[in-house]
Design a protein around this motif. Structure first.
Motif, PDB file in Angstrom:
ATOM      1  N   MET A  54       0.826  -1.211   0.000  1.00 43.36           N
ATOM      2  CA  MET A  54       0.000   0.000   0.000  1.00 43.36           C
ATOM      3  C   MET A  54       0.865   1.267   0.000  1.00 43.36           C
ATOM      4  SD  MET A  54      -2.829  -1.152  -0.320  1.00 43.36           S
ATOM      5  CE  MET A  54      -4.432  -0.838   0.312  1.00 43.36           C
ATOM      6  N   ALA A 114       1.179   3.988  -3.098  1.00 45.36           N
ATOM      7  CA  ALA A 114       0.951   5.422  -2.875  1.00 45.36           C
ATOM      8  C   ALA A 114       2.163   6.241  -3.324  1.00 45.36           C
ATOM      9  CB  ALA A 114       0.645   5.681  -1.410  1.00 45.36           C
ATOM     10  N   ASP A 115       3.366   5.776  -3.001  1.00 44.37           N
ATOM     11  CA  ASP A 115       4.574   6.480  -3.434  1.00 44.37           C
ATOM     12  C   ASP A 115       4.714   6.460  -4.950  1.00 44.37           C
ATOM     13  OD1 ASP A 115       5.221   7.067  -0.841  1.00 44.37           O
ATOM     14  OD2 ASP A 115       6.746   5.501  -0.635  1.00 44.37           O
ATOM     15  N   ILE A 146       2.243   6.364  -7.101  1.00 45.37           N
ATOM     16  CA  ILE A 146       1.249   7.304  -7.638  1.00 45.37           C
ATOM     17  C   ILE A 146       1.759   8.732  -7.513  1.00 45.37           C
ATOM     18  CG2 ILE A 146      -1.049   8.277  -7.228  1.00 45.37           C
ATOM     19  CD1 ILE A 146      -1.961   5.390  -6.556  1.00 45.37           C
TER      20      ILE A 146
END
Length: 147
Positions: free
Chosen positions: A112, A116-117, A119
């Protein structure tokens, strides 16, 4: 700042965020690899644009010329550091990487966080691509006006 300088800044940022995406994709690919240690990309500004850095740059230039010094912005990729958190210990006595007690260390990659990183890196890449395209269109308009 000239159009070419803004394009150079955008190009360096595109290269930097591309390398950043590569690091995150390698981390994601190794989520289930035993003993894999997550790598964290390190990004730095090309110049010290902190208040202290600006004051040091202004120290001589402002009183001589009367203007703020020109600071060229940008970002640069400075390699990776390893995440110090340890992965979970799993009991697998027959595994080739098992220690003398039969435990292996799982990867410390959190999918997760990695997603996120990735994105964030993708959005930074897209923003810098827009910067390069805007600079390119400005240069083309300048050529048209010059005809």
């Amino acid at each position: 700042m000239s159009i070419l300088e803004s394009m150079n800044i955008g190009e360096r940022a595109l290269r930097t965020h591309s390398l950043r995406l590569d690091v995150h994709s390698k981390n994601m690919a190794n989520v289930d690899t035993p003993n894999y240690v997550r790598r964290i990309p390190v990004l730095n500004a090309t110049e010290d644009i902190s208040f202290h850095g600006l004051m040091n740059a202004m120290k001589e230039d402002v009183f001589g010329v009367g203007t703020l010094p020109y600071l060229q912005g940008g970002v640069v990729f400075n390699g990776c550091v390893e995440d110090p958190t340890l992965g979970e210990k799993i009991y697998k006595p027959g595994h080739p990487d098992a220690d003398e007690n039969g435990y292996i260390r799982a990867s410390n990659v959190n999918p997760m966080v990695e997603m996120a990183d990735a994105i964030l890196a993708q959005r930074a890449y897209e923003a810098n691509l827009a910067l390069v395209n805007i600079s390119k269109s400005m240069a083309l308009k300048a050529v048209e006006i010059g005809r």
